[in-house]
Design an enzyme around this catalytic site. Sequence first.
Site, PDB file in Angstrom:
ATOM      1  N   ASN A 137     -17.480   7.910  -5.958  1.00 26.32           N
ATOM      2  CA  ASN A 137     -16.494   7.773  -5.626  1.00 26.32           C
ATOM      3  C   ASN A 137     -15.642   9.275  -4.355  1.00 26.32           C
ATOM      4  O   ASN A 137     -15.377   9.624  -4.056  1.00 26.32           O
ATOM      5  CB  ASN A 137     -15.395   7.187  -5.208  1.00 26.32           C
ATOM      6  CG  ASN A 137     -14.465   6.533  -4.239  1.00 26.32           C
ATOM      7  OD1 ASN A 137     -15.041   5.885  -3.358  1.00 26.32           O
ATOM      8  ND2 ASN A 137     -12.919   6.836  -4.291  1.00 26.32           N
TER       9      ASN A 137
ATOM     10  N   ASP B 191     -19.079   3.782 -11.320  1.00 25.11           N
ATOM     11  CA  ASP B 191     -17.413   4.240 -11.296  1.00 25.11           C
ATOM     12  C   ASP B 191     -17.154   3.540 -10.120  1.00 25.11           C
ATOM     13  O   ASP B 191     -17.910   3.860  -9.017  1.00 25.11           O
ATOM     14  CB  ASP B 191     -16.105   5.515 -11.763  1.00 25.11           C
ATOM     15  CG  ASP B 191     -15.236   5.142 -12.095  1.00 25.11           C
ATOM     16  OD1 ASP B 191     -14.458   4.242 -13.106  1.00 25.11           O
ATOM     17  OD2 ASP B 191     -14.266   5.821 -11.192  1.00 25.11           O
TER      18      ASP B 191
ATOM     19  N   GLU C 153     -18.697  -1.191 -11.500  1.00 29.43           N
ATOM     20  CA  GLU C 153     -17.210  -1.484 -12.154  1.00 29.43           C
ATOM     21  C   GLU C 153     -17.089  -1.746 -10.582  1.00 29.43           C
ATOM     22  O   GLU C 153     -16.246  -0.622  -9.624  1.00 29.43           O
ATOM     23  CB  GLU C 153     -17.121  -0.229 -12.301  1.00 29.43           C
ATOM     24  CG  GLU C 153     -15.497  -0.022 -13.048  1.00 29.43           C
ATOM     25  CD  GLU C 153     -14.645   0.363 -12.956  1.00 29.43           C
ATOM     26  OE1 GLU C 153     -12.791   0.275 -12.822  1.00 29.43           O
ATOM     27  OE2 GLU C 153     -14.336   1.485 -11.482  1.00 29.43           O
TER      28      GLU C 153
ATOM     29  N   ASP D  96      -9.024   1.405 -20.001  1.00 26.62           N
ATOM     30  CA  ASP D  96      -7.936   1.403 -18.581  1.00 26.62           C
ATOM     31  C   ASP D  96      -7.264   0.007 -19.649  1.00 26.62           C
ATOM     32  O   ASP D  96      -6.821  -0.414 -20.632  1.00 26.62           O
ATOM     33  CB  ASP D  96      -8.981   0.669 -17.503  1.00 26.62           C
ATOM     34  CG  ASP D  96      -9.649   2.028 -17.094  1.00 26.62           C
ATOM     35  OD1 ASP D  96      -9.357   3.339 -16.793  1.00 26.62           O
ATOM     36  OD2 ASP D  96     -10.672   1.512 -15.956  1.00 26.62           O
TER      37      ASP D  96
HETATM   38  C1  NOJ Z   1     -11.868   3.103 -13.125  1.00 18.79           C
HETATM   39  C2  NOJ Z   1     -12.169   3.480 -14.732  1.00 18.79           C
HETATM   40  O1  NOJ Z   1     -12.173   2.775 -15.426  1.00 18.79           O
HETATM   41  C3  NOJ Z   1     -10.510   4.312 -14.895  1.00 18.79           C
HETATM   42  O2  NOJ Z   1     -10.341   4.606 -15.992  1.00 18.79           O
HETATM   43  C4  NOJ Z   1     -10.015   5.756 -13.969  1.00 18.79           C
HETATM   44  O3  NOJ Z   1      -9.284   6.156 -14.195  1.00 18.79           O
HETATM   45  C5  NOJ Z   1     -10.762   5.109 -12.252  1.00 18.79           C
HETATM   46  N1  NOJ Z   1     -11.580   4.282 -11.929  1.00 18.79           N
HETATM   47  C6  NOJ Z   1     -10.720   6.576 -11.073  1.00 18.79           C
HETATM   48  O4  NOJ Z   1     -12.656   7.183 -10.548  1.00 18.79           O
END
Ligand code: NOJ
Length: 561
Positions: free
Chosen positions: A104, A202, A244, A310
């Site tokens: 992204n 991601d 994700e 996260d």
């Molecule tokens: C999701 C990831 O798991 C996270 O760690 C990251 O900060 C964000 N996407 C942005 O890439």
Amino acid sequence: MDHPPLWYKDAVFYELSIKGFYDGNHDGYGDFVGAIQKLDYLRDLGVDTLWLLPFYQSPWRDDGYDISDYYQVHPTYGSLEDFDRFIQEAHRRDLRVVADLVMNHVSQDHPWFQEARADPQSPKRNWFVWSDTDQKYRGVRVIFVDTERSNWTWDPVAKQYFWHRFYSHQPDLNYDNPEVREEMFRVVQFWMKRGIDGFRCDAVPYLFEREGTSCENLPETHAFFKDLRARVEAEFPGRILLAEANQWPADVKAYFGNEDEFHMAFNFPLMPRIFIAIAREVHHPITDIVMQTLPIPATCAWGIFLRNHDELTLEMVTNEERDFMYHEYAKLPVMRLNLGIRRRLAPLVDDDRRLLELLHGLLFSLPGVPVLYYGDELGMGDNVFLGDRNGVRTPMQWSPDRNAGFSRVDPEMLYLPVITNPNFHYESRNVEAEVRLSSSLLRWIQRILAVRRRYARVFGRGEIEFLPHANPSALIFLRRYEGQTVLCVFNLSRRSVALELSLPQFKEYTPLELRGNTRFPRIGELPYFFTLGEHEWFWFELLPPEPASTSPPPSSVPPSP
Ligand code: NOJ
């Protein structure tokens, strides 16, 4: 490495940070050379597929989710040759490897962005999303609410605003530009040719922007991933794409497409509801959401998890549920981050061993592919004072030695300090110590994974059926696959429960308790009666009655002449 059909559905994933796993060259950071030395540990643990957090060139302002060169391994992690050797060594041990891929956005340091901002005529200008005002796409939610106020940031060099869904140092790529789409296909090809078995993609919902929408889950985004899937299938059959997409059930299910988009997607709606269910001691948060997230196409699978790198995200719950979660699991304000809780698994449940076992019992038997987070198999602690999500990203704890055996540098050179909180101190919570104790969480997880491996098909591919019963604290379901049936019974409460279960379709079957390999009394006419202690649970294979023998019993055999 071969890819038997649906291999991913039978797998157990392990999320691994190269930075955090093992320092092979003594600089305070983990690397590929170090991780290779620990592959035997992972094979012996009983996982099958490694998900590597981003390992590409990056300034690490978002721990590698801010890529500045897609075709390079971060030099701190080693060289491309080290990466290749890691893949070979993993494959030699029957471990498959899925790599994180951030599509992204890039780092603002990426030469593409540097070129784009420097010159409006640059061919890279249109690789990003620019605007003269910050008023476009109004109403699109901000994700990192603790840090960012807007999805637009003014760039003094470009003299325009650029669009970003995450940190303001992570400009979003412009997927309306076919050059960007082609470049991403090239990136995918590059790493797949080097042998990786799939990508964890991601932030998939955010690739395109359209006025008047939430700029999430747009049809154009689905079309892009369908195209990517078709190309992967054509050139690298058997490799997988894992989404994700932190979205509500209907929106995340859409990423499976018609078996022509993602093979897997994380089940974000389920995860917080497991924690709600055990705190409220009722099964319905789990049963309700599992029903909402099923069915999915036969060749697709959920990735289910308890924790990851996260914060424990609370985006996909109601406001009331979020307040409840904060109240139960984030007693100190510092434990909260954005819309979530920045804690590891063991500290979340006050290191309650019975709860940890119950949670893993659920993780390993609810529908989906279980994903473990490195260190959680040890019951590793966290450090909520380290800022951002660093508290759950500290070095893996290998031994009671200096730096938990992770690295031989002076402690102040470590990328993050090891956990020394007395309740979770690395001197006792580490691989070496836990391997020696047969009662440790690590050894328990190893044993339970061995049991699950014997039933990988039924847990990985089977149907689920929740069984009605009178006690709201008990969660009871069947998993069934090709004539095999496993009955799963969980007590989600701190009190013992007595249960009467009506199992008329299994009359004369014998429940075989899987962990102890113990036969329980045969199921008869009356309801089956169970007692379960606090947070206790069982898996039973329901063995059908032996078919009646057709040959005459030995006593009736006429004597031979
Ligand atoms: C999701 C990831 O798991 C996270 O760690 C990251 O900060 C964000 N996407 C942005 O890439």
